[in-house]
Design an enzyme around this catalytic site. Structure first.
Site, PDB file in Angstrom:
ATOM      1  N   HIS A 129       0.820  -1.221   0.000  1.00  0.00           N
ATOM      2  CA  HIS A 129       0.000   0.000   0.000  1.00  0.00           C
ATOM      3  C   HIS A 129       0.855   1.273   0.000  1.00  0.00           C
ATOM      4  O   HIS A 129       0.360   2.345  -0.324  1.00  0.00           O
ATOM      5  CB  HIS A 129      -0.992  -0.004   1.169  1.00  0.00           C
ATOM      6  CG  HIS A 129      -0.416   0.335   2.507  1.00  0.00           C
ATOM      7  ND1 HIS A 129      -0.106  -0.626   3.451  1.00  0.00           N
ATOM      8  CD2 HIS A 129      -0.105   1.528   3.077  1.00  0.00           C
ATOM      9  CE1 HIS A 129       0.364  -0.037   4.530  1.00  0.00           C
ATOM     10  NE2 HIS A 129       0.376   1.273   4.340  1.00  0.00           N
ATOM     11  N   ASP A 159       0.086  -7.705   1.840  1.00  0.00           N
ATOM     12  CA  ASP A 159       0.514  -6.303   1.733  1.00  0.00           C
ATOM     13  C   ASP A 159       2.037  -6.167   1.739  1.00  0.00           C
ATOM     14  O   ASP A 159       2.602  -5.397   2.511  1.00  0.00           O
ATOM     15  CB  ASP A 159      -0.107  -5.481   2.874  1.00  0.00           C
ATOM     16  CG  ASP A 159      -0.046  -3.975   2.590  1.00  0.00           C
ATOM     17  OD1 ASP A 159       0.306  -3.597   1.456  1.00  0.00           O
ATOM     18  OD2 ASP A 159      -0.340  -3.195   3.512  1.00  0.00           O
ATOM     19  N   GLY A 233       3.398   6.539   8.101  1.00  0.00           N
ATOM     20  CA  GLY A 233       4.756   6.696   7.605  1.00  0.00           C
ATOM     21  C   GLY A 233       5.660   5.564   8.055  1.00  0.00           C
ATOM     22  O   GLY A 233       6.706   5.321   7.463  1.00  0.00           O
ATOM     23  N   ASN A 234       5.245   4.846   9.130  1.00  0.00           N
ATOM     24  CA  ASN A 234       5.995   3.659   9.569  1.00  0.00           C
ATOM     25  C   ASN A 234       5.704   2.451   8.688  1.00  0.00           C
ATOM     26  O   ASN A 234       6.431   1.452   8.741  1.00  0.00           O
ATOM     27  CB  ASN A 234       5.638   3.286  11.010  1.00  0.00           C
ATOM     28  CG  ASN A 234       6.486   4.013  12.034  1.00  0.00           C
ATOM     29  OD1 ASN A 234       6.004   4.894  12.726  1.00  0.00           O
ATOM     30  ND2 ASN A 234       7.754   3.640  12.135  1.00  0.00           N
ATOM     31  N   SER A 235       4.643   2.509   7.890  1.00  0.00           N
ATOM     32  CA  SER A 235       4.251   1.365   7.066  1.00  0.00           C
ATOM     33  C   SER A 235       5.403   0.891   6.197  1.00  0.00           C
ATOM     34  O   SER A 235       6.037   1.682   5.505  1.00  0.00           O
ATOM     35  CB  SER A 235       3.070   1.734   6.172  1.00  0.00           C
ATOM     36  OG  SER A 235       1.903   1.898   6.919  1.00  0.00           O
ATOM     37  N   ILE A 290      -4.936 -26.909  -1.857  1.00  0.00           N
ATOM     38  CA  ILE A 290      -5.281 -28.335  -1.854  1.00  0.00           C
ATOM     39  C   ILE A 290      -6.710 -28.598  -2.323  1.00  0.00           C
ATOM     40  O   ILE A 290      -7.070 -29.745  -2.554  1.00  0.00           O
ATOM     41  CB  ILE A 290      -5.061 -28.964  -0.473  1.00  0.00           C
ATOM     42  CG1 ILE A 290      -5.912 -28.279   0.598  1.00  0.00           C
ATOM     43  CG2 ILE A 290      -3.581 -28.919  -0.104  1.00  0.00           C
ATOM     44  CD1 ILE A 290      -5.871 -28.984   1.956  1.00  0.00           C
ATOM     45  N   GLY A 291      -7.549 -27.557  -2.429  1.00  0.00           N
ATOM     46  CA  GLY A 291      -8.889 -27.754  -2.971  1.00  0.00           C
ATOM     47  C   GLY A 291      -9.896 -28.278  -1.970  1.00  0.00           C
ATOM     48  O   GLY A 291     -10.527 -29.315  -2.212  1.00  0.00           O
ATOM     49  N   VAL A 292     -10.064 -27.570  -0.849  1.00  0.00           N
ATOM     50  CA  VAL A 292     -11.105 -27.931   0.112  1.00  0.00           C
ATOM     51  C   VAL A 292     -11.843 -26.678   0.559  1.00  0.00           C
ATOM     52  O   VAL A 292     -11.286 -25.581   0.512  1.00  0.00           O
ATOM     53  CB  VAL A 292     -10.523 -28.631   1.367  1.00  0.00           C
ATOM     54  CG1 VAL A 292      -9.959 -29.984   1.024  1.00  0.00           C
ATOM     55  CG2 VAL A 292      -9.498 -27.765   2.075  1.00  0.00           C
ATOM     56  N   ILE A 294     -13.585 -25.400   4.039  1.00  0.00           N
ATOM     57  CA  ILE A 294     -13.524 -25.797   5.439  1.00  0.00           C
ATOM     58  C   ILE A 294     -14.431 -24.917   6.279  1.00  0.00           C
ATOM     59  O   ILE A 294     -14.869 -23.846   5.836  1.00  0.00           O
ATOM     60  CB  ILE A 294     -12.080 -25.720   5.979  1.00  0.00           C
ATOM     61  CG1 ILE A 294     -11.512 -24.302   5.788  1.00  0.00           C
ATOM     62  CG2 ILE A 294     -11.197 -26.763   5.327  1.00  0.00           C
ATOM     63  CD1 ILE A 294     -10.152 -24.105   6.419  1.00  0.00           C
TER      64      ILE A 294
END
Length: 504
Positions: A129, A159, A233-235, A290-292, A294
């Site tokens: 960002h 991010d 500004g710390n991001s 893995i295609g589940v 849950i």
């Protein structure tokens, strides 16, 4: 003063002295003089100046600029001829449009953030960002130098962005290394360095306030929480441990006022490192899949499956021909561990799977019908573009539809599935089970979202075809002392989920 008065005064002074002495002895015995027990653990760390001096030059200020389109001009309002305000408004909007005409050219806007060098070759990590939509990106170093940065890759899910600068000849960059964020404990001291409000090279110190925070910013939220002051500004800046290793990337704050209130969040190093390696190699994130589908193991579901306590992730559905299906995973399984890592709850499984290398063969421990089993599967690659289709609502029954014989169980009116009911509710041909015709208002079943047109496919992992099958299964559960029944419920499109209902 008479002798008696003098004697009384002497006795009083002696009594006071005795009380003071007794108080001193009592206070000393209680540890009131000198630091109390455990004070060494309560005070802050020794000076972090040496550690800060060693890493400060690796922290950079990220400045970006972008071109924004001009704002739309406000049209002059139409006023009736002869209006007393006609002349005033014409003059006002004429001046306004002249000013807008001067400002109508595209404008350049800039923003500031933080980042840090991870490789002397010039690789820099920051938040996505911080550099999103930027036309130009620059890294500003502690010695006053400024280098243009190239975007190598970004990952919006956690991010993270990876940049690359070309170091000046004869001026090698100072780099920092990542540490192991998994060993951090609540209460461990940390320090943040960044560019809050444009004040570059600012250091703050605090502790790890919490781990594994979910702040609903993305599907893989697993933040470290700290009370080290983090501001705008710390991001993108680093969160260090006391050894000078990066154990987090400062990303977000909770702040009603816009300033620090001691609640900041950092992406853990162990979450970021594999993604950064993929951005460096491929220019994109490549997550495991893995295609589940849950869902959470609730206390009721845990009781119905005899798990003892809520744990693991309940498999609601398995993608056909996906890695999980090929590895033998089935709907109704509760995943307890994946690739040697404990699956504490539903939220932890996607994070573990996403961090697992694509094409790696892993061991999966599941509970199936009360028995623990070990399976093996090969992790596939997540396609970020995949979007689950919306589930359509079941249609209302037609007024002239033939009457259907039903049986009332669990707050549900249940019927055997017939071709007519399959057509009425538009239930897919391959689906089997007992049809829900109606749901009692205010019942637990209604609270759990069961609706007309749903199918009860299984009760406690036993297939059902008629309401009588469900009745028999409920009676057996009562005899076993179970308080809840686990239902596998399917909607007309075949979307599977599990829910537990009280058997009484």
């Amino acid at each position: 003063m008479d002798a008696a008065a003098g004697t009384r005064g002497a006795r009083a002074r002696t009594g006071i002295a005795g009380l003071l002495l007794a108080g001193l002895i009592a206070a000393t015995s209680l540890g009131s003089f000198g630091p109390p027990a455990g004070a060494a653990a309560m005070k802050g760390p020794d000076s972090v100046a040496d550690t800060a001096a060693n890493v400060m030059d690796a922290v950079v200020n990220i400045s970006t600029s972008q071109t924004v389109a001009p704002s739309r001009s406000v049209p002059t309002p139409e006023l009736p001829p002869g209006s007393p305000f006609e002349e005033f408004f014409e003059e006002f909007f004429k001046r306004r449009q002249q000013q807008q005409g001067e400002d109508n050219a595209p404008r350049r806007v800039s923003s500031l953030g933080s980042g840090f060098v991870i490789d002397q070759a010039g690789f820099i990590v920051t938040n996505n960002h911080v550099i999103a939509d930027a036309d130009e990106i620059y890294a500003n170093f502690a010695d006053g130098s400024k280098l243009k940065a190239e975007l190598i890759g970004r990952d919006t899910k956690i991010d993270i962005a990876l940049l690359k600068v070309t170091p000046e000849e004869g001026k090698p960059l100072k780099a920092v290394k990542f540490g192991n964020s998994d060993v951090l404990r609540v209460g461990d001291w940390v320090m943040a360095i960044g560019n809050p409000f444009g004040l570059g090279g600012t250091l703050t110190v605090g502790v790890i306030s919490a781990r594994n925070r979910d702040i609903n910013s993305g599907p893989y939220d697993n933040f470290l929480q700290t009370d080290a002051a983090i501001n705008r500004g710390n991001s993108g800046g680093p969160l260090f441990n006391m050894d000078g290793d990066v154990i987090g990337i400062n990303t977000a704050i909770i702040s009603p006022s816009g300033g620090s209130i001691g609640i900041g969040f950092a992406v853990p190093a162990n979450t970021a490192v594999p993604i950064i390696a993929q951005l460096k190699e491929f220019g994109e994130a490549r997550r495991g899949w893995i295609g589940v589908r849950i869902q959470q193991v609730t206390p009721e579901i845990a009781e119905s499956l005899a798990l003892g306590r809520p744990r693991g992730a309940l498999v609601g559905a398995v993608t056909e021909d996906g890695p999980a299906a090929k590895g033998g995973l089935k709907a109704g399984d509760v995943v307890l561990s994946f690739d040697g890592k404990e699956v504490k709850d539903m939220r932890s499984l996607p994070i573990i799977v996403a961090d697992t290398p694509v094409d790696k063969e892993v061991e999966v421990v599941v509970v199936r019908k009360g028995t623990e089993e070990k399976l093996k599967l090969v992790v596939g690659r997540l396609n970020e573009a995949e979007v689950a289709a919306a589930t359509p609502e079941a249609p209302e029954a037609k007024p002239d539809a033939p009457k259907v014989e039903t049986q009332k169980l669990l707050g549900l009116d249940l019927a055997e599935l017939t071709p007519e009911l399959r057509t009425r509710f538009k239930i897919k041909d391959e689906l089997k089970g007992v049809v829900v015709m109606a749901v009692e208002p205010g019942s637990v079943a209604a609270e759990r979202g069961i609706a007309p047109g749903n199918l009860i496919v299984e009760v406690n992992q036993e297939a059902t075809a008629t309401p009588k099958d469900i009745e028999n299964r409920l009676e057996a559960l009562k005899k076993d002392g179970r308080r809840s029944a686990l239902l596998m419920v399917a909607d007309p499109e075949g979307q599977i989920r599990f829910t537990a209902l009280p058997v009484d």
